[in-house]
Design a protein around this motif. Structure first.
Motif, PDB file in Angstrom:
ATOM      1  N   ALA A 114     104.763 -35.091  86.170  1.00 16.67           N
ATOM      2  CA  ALA A 114     103.672 -34.826  87.115  1.00 16.67           C
ATOM      3  C   ALA A 114     103.708 -33.376  87.579  1.00 16.67           C
ATOM      4  N   SER A 115     104.912 -32.850  87.783  1.00 18.28           N
ATOM      5  CA  SER A 115     105.054 -31.450  88.183  1.00 18.28           C
ATOM      6  C   SER A 115     104.493 -30.518  87.116  1.00 18.28           C
ATOM      7  N   SER A 116     104.802 -30.807  85.856  1.00 21.56           N
ATOM      8  CA  SER A 116     104.292 -29.964  84.775  1.00 21.56           C
ATOM      9  C   SER A 116     102.773 -30.098  84.658  1.00 21.56           C
ATOM     10  N   ASP A 117     102.248 -31.299  84.885  1.00 18.26           N
ATOM     11  CA  ASP A 117     100.788 -31.493  84.883  1.00 18.26           C
ATOM     12  C   ASP A 117     100.127 -30.617  85.946  1.00 18.26           C
ATOM     13  N   LEU A 118     100.738 -30.564  87.112  1.00 17.35           N
ATOM     14  CA  LEU A 118     100.165 -29.770  88.209  1.00 17.35           C
ATOM     15  C   LEU A 118     100.254 -28.276  87.910  1.00 17.35           C
ATOM     16  N   LEU A 119     101.329 -27.862  87.247  1.00  7.62           N
ATOM     17  CA  LEU A 119     101.418 -26.461  86.831  1.00  7.62           C
ATOM     18  C   LEU A 119     100.295 -26.117  85.849  1.00  7.62           C
ATOM     19  N   VAL A 120     100.047 -27.000  84.902  1.00  9.81           N
ATOM     20  CA  VAL A 120      98.976 -26.777  83.929  1.00  9.81           C
ATOM     21  C   VAL A 120      97.628 -26.697  84.638  1.00  9.81           C
ATOM     22  N   ARG A 121      97.393 -27.610  85.554  1.00 10.20           N
ATOM     23  CA  ARG A 121      96.142 -27.570  86.318  1.00 10.20           C
ATOM     24  C   ARG A 121      96.010 -26.249  87.084  1.00 10.20           C
ATOM     25  N   ALA A 122      97.089 -25.834  87.730  1.00  7.09           N
ATOM     26  CA  ALA A 122      97.055 -24.607  88.531  1.00  7.09           C
ATOM     27  C   ALA A 122      96.784 -23.379  87.660  1.00  7.09           C
ATOM     28  N   TYR A 123      97.387 -23.342  86.474  1.00  6.24           N
ATOM     29  CA  TYR A 123      97.167 -22.189  85.593  1.00  6.24           C
ATOM     30  C   TYR A 123      95.753 -22.182  85.018  1.00  6.24           C
ATOM     31  N   TYR A 124      95.178 -23.352  84.854  1.00  7.49           N
ATOM     32  CA  TYR A 124      93.772 -23.389  84.436  1.00  7.49           C
ATOM     33  C   TYR A 124      92.871 -22.898  85.571  1.00  7.49           C
ATOM     34  N   GLU A 125      93.098 -23.401  86.770  1.00  5.81           N
ATOM     35  CA  GLU A 125      92.249 -23.055  87.902  1.00  5.81           C
ATOM     36  C   GLU A 125      92.423 -21.590  88.318  1.00  5.81           C
ATOM     37  N   THR A 126      93.654 -21.104  88.301  1.00  5.01           N
ATOM     38  CA  THR A 126      93.928 -19.742  88.770  1.00  5.01           C
ATOM     39  C   THR A 126      93.586 -18.683  87.722  1.00  5.01           C
ATOM     40  N   PHE A 127      94.018 -18.939  86.482  1.00  6.10           N
ATOM     41  CA  PHE A 127      93.895 -17.914  85.444  1.00  6.10           C
ATOM     42  C   PHE A 127      92.842 -18.241  84.390  1.00  6.10           C
ATOM     43  N   LYS A 128      92.205 -19.413  84.528  1.00 11.30           N
ATOM     44  CA  LYS A 128      91.175 -19.849  83.567  1.00 11.30           C
ATOM     45  C   LYS A 128      91.726 -19.882  82.141  1.00 11.30           C
ATOM     46  N   LEU A 129      92.978 -20.291  81.991  1.00 11.70           N
ATOM     47  CA  LEU A 129      93.567 -20.399  80.671  1.00 11.70           C
ATOM     48  C   LEU A 129      93.004 -21.610  79.931  1.00 11.70           C
ATOM     49  N   PRO A 130      92.937 -21.555  78.608  1.00  7.29           N
ATOM     50  CA  PRO A 130      92.366 -22.653  77.807  1.00  7.29           C
ATOM     51  C   PRO A 130      93.357 -23.809  77.661  1.00  7.29           C
ATOM     52  N   LEU A 131      93.416 -24.648  78.673  1.00  4.09           N
ATOM     53  CA  LEU A 131      94.410 -25.709  78.760  1.00  4.09           C
ATOM     54  C   LEU A 131      93.759 -27.082  78.820  1.00  4.09           C
ATOM     55  N   MET A 132      94.382 -28.045  78.148  1.00  2.05           N
ATOM     56  CA  MET A 132      93.986 -29.441  78.243  1.00  2.05           C
ATOM     57  C   MET A 132      95.235 -30.292  78.421  1.00  2.05           C
ATOM     58  N   THR A 133      95.110 -31.398  79.135  1.00  4.08           N
ATOM     59  CA  THR A 133      96.233 -32.316  79.359  1.00  4.08           C
ATOM     60  C   THR A 133      95.872 -33.690  78.821  1.00  4.08           C
ATOM     61  N   THR A 134      96.825 -34.313  78.144  1.00  2.00           N
ATOM     62  CA  THR A 134      96.646 -35.701  77.717  1.00  2.00           C
ATOM     63  C   THR A 134      97.693 -36.571  78.404  1.00  2.00           C
ATOM     64  N   ARG A 135      97.307 -37.788  78.718  1.00  2.00           N
ATOM     65  CA  ARG A 135      98.244 -38.743  79.324  1.00  2.00           C
ATOM     66  C   ARG A 135      98.164 -40.044  78.540  1.00  2.00           C
TER      67      ARG A 135
END
Length: 323
Positions: A160-181
């Protein structure tokens, strides 16, 4: 993905269970150039990786994603995409000691995100788990992508912590990120510490099969090849910033699954042994994959029982030779 353009891909954790299955899936279905980075922990398959190195579309670099120097070595070229499978994933081990889980799952993901910031790849798929959502009661609807994160053990907390980091980097830096669960995977190459291989391995030796608590815990089972198909679709058609749930829609009580595997193997139910329940043991997982089905036209390729029989046969052939 047959007929599609060839991509240069980096797959972290590609020597592990799901990652190795994904590598095999791509080598059979596409013409991509594949680099696998893996630290070759106890749950990896170095012999399989060694065999693959003869394929001109494949290269392997041993390294730890939490180590900056190792990551710099593998970033000797730009990748079209990073598919990030690398993770410590055994819940029981995380309860005993979470150090490796924090390093790999949190710090390792952070280091990959830092690399993505420098332009090391054009996109990244972060592979997570339904366990970040916590537990459900029997009456609750399956988890959707909008369900709150509520992890209940050290493993799921690090994911969950890594998921939140990915979300934050997408929102902050607009990086091309996707998450699967994804829900609970099963299939070839799974380590024998996991639930289904443990059942098969114990039954082959006529040893007792340990069942936590009353065995009424419910899991949603996903055949690993269907998971690979989903990741491939997301790689091809997924949208940056999105989360995609990948569930099997195959909810089974643990005890019922054990009995079905024993039936397939022709072994007696007297091998079942109930033991003290795991600390923080989630009662039920279930994943709603409607978004993935509707947006990307994902569908499963075989029934649960067909996939289970195939899995049991694979593990019996593998384990039977070593007993």
């Amino acid at each position: 993905m047959k007929g599609g353009r060839s991509l240069n891909l980096l797959i972290t954790g590609g020597a592990g269970f799901i990652g190795l299955n994904f590598v095999h899936y791509l080598l059979k279905s596409a013409s991509h150039q594949i680099t696998v980075m893996d630290s070759l922990t106890y749950a990896s398959h170095p012999d399989e990786i060694q065999e693959l190195t003869s394929n001109p579309k494949f290269r392997f670099i041993k390294g730890n994603i939490a180590n900056k120097n190792d990551l710099n070595a593998v970033m000797d070229q730009q990748y079209e995409a990073i598919i990030h499978f690398a993770a410590e994933s055994h819940v029981d081990n995380s309860i005993q000691n979470a150090d490796d889980f924090i390093q790999t799952n949190i710090v390792g993901t952070y280091e990959l995100l830092q690399q993505l910031k420098t332009g090391a790849a054009k996109k990244m798929i972060h592979v997570s788990t339904d366990e970040v959502y916590g537990t459900l009661t029997p009456a609750q609807d399956p988890f959707t992508e909008l369900s709150p994160l509520s992890p209940n053990n050290p493993y799921s907390a690090t994911k969950a912590s890594s998921d939140l980091l990915v979300r934050a980097y997408y929102e902050t830096f607009k990086l091309p990120l996707m998450t699967t669960r994804c829900s609970n995977n099963f299939g070839p190459f799974q380590n024998k510490e996991k639930f289904i291989p443990t059942i098969i391995y114990s039954a082959l030796q006529n040893k007792k099969i340990p069942i936590y608590g009353d065995g009424q815990q419910i899991r949603d089972w996903l055949f690993v090849e269907d998971h690979c198909k989903a990741i491939s679709l997301i790689l091809e058609k997924g949208t940056s910033g999105e989360v995609y749930n990948i569930g099997g829609g195959n909810e089974r009580k643990n005890i019922d699954l054990v009995k079905r595997i024993l039936e397939i193997m022709g072994k007696p139910e007297s091998l079942i042994e109930y033991i003290e329940d795991r600390k923080g043991h989630d009662r039920r997982y279930a994943i709603d994959s409607t978004k993935l089905q509707n947006k990307l036209n994902w569908e499963q390729t075989s029934t649960f029982d067909q996939s289970l029989v195939k899995t049991v046969e694979w593990h019996m052939n593998k384990f039977g030779a070593s007993i």
